[in-house]
Design a protein around this motif. Sequence first.
Motif, mmCIF file in Angstrom:
data_model
loop_
_atom_site.group_PDB
_atom_site.id
_atom_site.type_symbol
_atom_site.label_atom_id
_atom_site.label_comp_id
_atom_site.label_asym_id
_atom_site.label_seq_id
_atom_site.Cartn_x
_atom_site.Cartn_y
_atom_site.Cartn_z
ATOM 1 N N ALA A 9 12.186 36.197 -10.716
ATOM 2 C CA ALA A 9 12.192 37.402 -9.830
ATOM 3 C C ALA A 9 11.347 38.698 -10.668
ATOM 4 C CB ALA A 9 13.711 37.758 -9.259
ATOM 5 N N ALA A 12 7.558 37.927 -10.702
ATOM 6 C CA ALA A 12 6.988 38.038 -9.493
ATOM 7 C C ALA A 12 6.747 39.635 -9.088
ATOM 8 C CB ALA A 12 7.862 37.184 -8.409
ATOM 9 N N ASP A 13 7.638 40.453 -9.431
ATOM 10 C CA ASP A 13 7.725 41.734 -8.987
ATOM 11 C C ASP A 13 6.648 42.392 -10.024
ATOM 12 O OD1 ASP A 13 9.700 41.674 -6.936
ATOM 13 O OD2 ASP A 13 11.395 42.130 -8.389
ATOM 14 N N SER A 16 3.134 41.100 -8.675
ATOM 15 C CA SER A 16 2.954 41.257 -7.405
ATOM 16 C C SER A 16 2.732 39.849 -6.739
ATOM 17 C CB SER A 16 1.540 42.077 -7.133
ATOM 18 O OG SER A 16 2.276 43.525 -7.408
ATOM 19 N N ILE A 17 3.287 38.845 -6.998
ATOM 20 C CA ILE A 17 3.034 37.443 -6.379
ATOM 21 C C ILE A 17 4.332 36.852 -6.094
ATOM 22 C CG2 ILE A 17 0.938 36.993 -8.032
ATOM 23 C CD1 ILE A 17 2.667 35.354 -9.783
ATOM 24 N N SER A 18 4.423 35.828 -5.334
ATOM 25 C CA SER A 18 5.589 35.118 -4.900
ATOM 26 C C SER A 18 6.270 34.536 -5.853
ATOM 27 C CB SER A 18 5.184 34.700 -3.546
ATOM 28 O OG SER A 18 4.389 33.308 -3.949
ATOM 29 N N LYS A 19 7.425 34.184 -5.710
ATOM 30 C CA LYS A 19 8.171 33.311 -6.669
ATOM 31 C C LYS A 19 7.750 31.763 -6.320
ATOM 32 C CE LYS A 19 12.429 35.821 -6.164
ATOM 33 N NZ LYS A 19 13.885 35.826 -5.621
ATOM 34 N N GLU A 20 7.157 31.402 -5.256
ATOM 35 C CA GLU A 20 6.769 30.163 -5.165
ATOM 36 C C GLU A 20 5.297 30.174 -5.771
ATOM 37 O OE1 GLU A 20 7.837 32.272 -2.488
ATOM 38 O OE2 GLU A 20 9.791 31.005 -2.192
ATOM 39 N N THR A 21 4.559 31.085 -5.886
ATOM 40 C CA THR A 21 3.220 31.124 -6.820
ATOM 41 C C THR A 21 3.598 30.680 -8.160
ATOM 42 O OG1 THR A 21 2.020 32.603 -5.352
ATOM 43 C CG2 THR A 21 1.219 32.509 -7.578
ATOM 44 N N LYS A 229 11.719 47.850 -4.137
ATOM 45 C CA LYS A 229 10.470 47.365 -3.988
ATOM 46 C C LYS A 229 9.526 47.742 -2.829
ATOM 47 C CE LYS A 229 12.061 42.602 -5.290
ATOM 48 N NZ LYS A 229 12.239 41.299 -4.792
ATOM 49 N N THR A 322 11.878 36.729 6.228
ATOM 50 C CA THR A 322 12.835 36.693 5.116
ATOM 51 C C THR A 322 13.546 37.814 5.341
ATOM 52 O OG1 THR A 322 11.061 37.774 3.631
ATOM 53 C CG2 THR A 322 11.172 35.581 3.750
ATOM 54 N N GLU A 332 18.026 42.021 -8.975
ATOM 55 C CA GLU A 332 16.851 42.124 -8.331
ATOM 56 C C GLU A 332 16.745 43.731 -7.883
ATOM 57 O OE1 GLU A 332 14.802 39.408 -5.936
ATOM 58 O OE2 GLU A 332 16.161 37.557 -6.870
#
Length: 411
Positions: A9, A12-13, A16-21, A229, A322, A332
Motif C-alpha cells: 500500500a 503504491a501511494d 502513484s500506481i495501484s496495488k494491482e499494478t 491521500k 471503491t 494506510e
Amino acid sequence: MIPEFYTIAQVADILSISKETLRRWDKNGKLVPVRNDENNYRLYHRSQLEQFEEVQLLFNSLWEKELNIKPERNYKLIELFAGAGGLAIGMEKAGFETVLLSEIDKYACQTLRQNRPEWNVVEGDINKLDFKKYRNSIDIISGGFPCQAFSYAGQKRGFEDARGTLFFEFARAIEEIKPKVFLAENVKGLLNHDCGKTLNTIKKIIDDIGYFLIEPRVLKAIFYKVPQKRERLFLVGIRKDIADKVKFRWPSPYNRIMTLRDALKKGDLYDCDVPLSTGIKYPQRKAEILSFVPEGGYWKDLPDNLQREFMMKSYYLGGGKTGMARRLAWNEPSLTLTCSPAQKQTERCHPDETRPLTVREYARIQTFPDSWQFSGPINNQYKQIGNAVPVNLAYAVGRSLIKLLNDSNNI
C-alpha cells in the motif's frame, strides 16, 4: 527516520500506481517483494525502490533543513476564500503575518474569529471588497478560489473573459494590491478542465496582470506529513519585476508516509490520542451492513446478498466504486476527506468501529491542531474541514514562499 521496509500500500501511494499494478510487477519479475510480514503482507526493501525518482526525492529529502527557514523580515499576507483556516494556519506557522482574511460562509468566519480573535476576518461577498488601500503594502496573496467554467465565446479577452467568476476576483485583488507573490490552490481537475482551456485562460490573465507563473504542480498531501491521500493543484505567481532574479523551489517531501494510526493515535504527529468529539451516526440498517466490511475493505468484501441490498442498481454497473461501503485502514493514509464522512459514494468508516469519523478525527486527518475549534452545525463543521487545505501541506508550501521572499530582499 526512513523505514527499511515498505508495504504494498505504501509503495503504491509513493509511486502513484495501484496495488494491482504492483501485483502484476511481482508476477512478471519487475519488482518482487523481498518477504512477507506476520500478516502475509508483501514487503519491499528500500534498496529495491531507489530506482524510482519519487523514492529518490523521499530518501534524499531536505525537509529537516527546510524546517529552519524563517522570515528575514515581517511578511504581510492577505488570504481570500479562507474557509476554516487550514491554509491560513499553515502560512502562519511558516512565519507570515495575516493582515486580512476574506470568507463568505458565516460559520467558517465564526471558526476563524473564535480561534484567532486578532485576525481581521471580513465576512461577505468578495466582489464588494476594495483592495486598493493595500497596494504595495502586502507581500503575498493566498487562497483557494472555487473553480468555475469561463465563457470564451471565441473572443480571448483575457482578464475580461473571467469576469463574473471567482477567479476574476482573485486576479482583481492581485492587480489592485500588487504583492510580490501569490499562491492559489485548487482541485487537480483544473489542469484538464474544459480540455485545458480554463487553465490556459488563467495563465493568460496572470501574464496580463504582470506576473510570471511557475508551472502549476499537483502536490500529494501524503508527501508532506499529512495522513491523507489528498491531491491539490498549486499555482505560484511572481511579480515580473523580480521574477527573473529569484527562484522558487517546491517543498521537499517528509521522509515517510503518515497513516491513519499517526492521525488518531499518540505518535509523531500528535502527543496524545484523538480527543472525543461529536459525530454523525449511521442509520441502523446501514450500520448492520457495514459491520461486515473488514478493515480497509469496501462493498465487494460483503456477502453477495448484502452487496445487492446495499448497492441496489449500482450492483449491475461496471467500475470498482471503491469508495462505497469503504472502511479505512489503520496502516494506510486516509482516503481524501469529503464534505461528509457518510456519503454513499465516498464512505469514510472508522477502521474498528462501525461509524463515520468524528469531527476531531476529521480535523486530525487534515492536520489541524487539537486546539482549533469549529463553529456551526455539525454538518457544516464537516464541510469546513473537508474543504480545507491540510495544515501541514500549507506549512510546507509556506516555507518555500518564505525562502522566495527572503531571496527577494537581496535584490
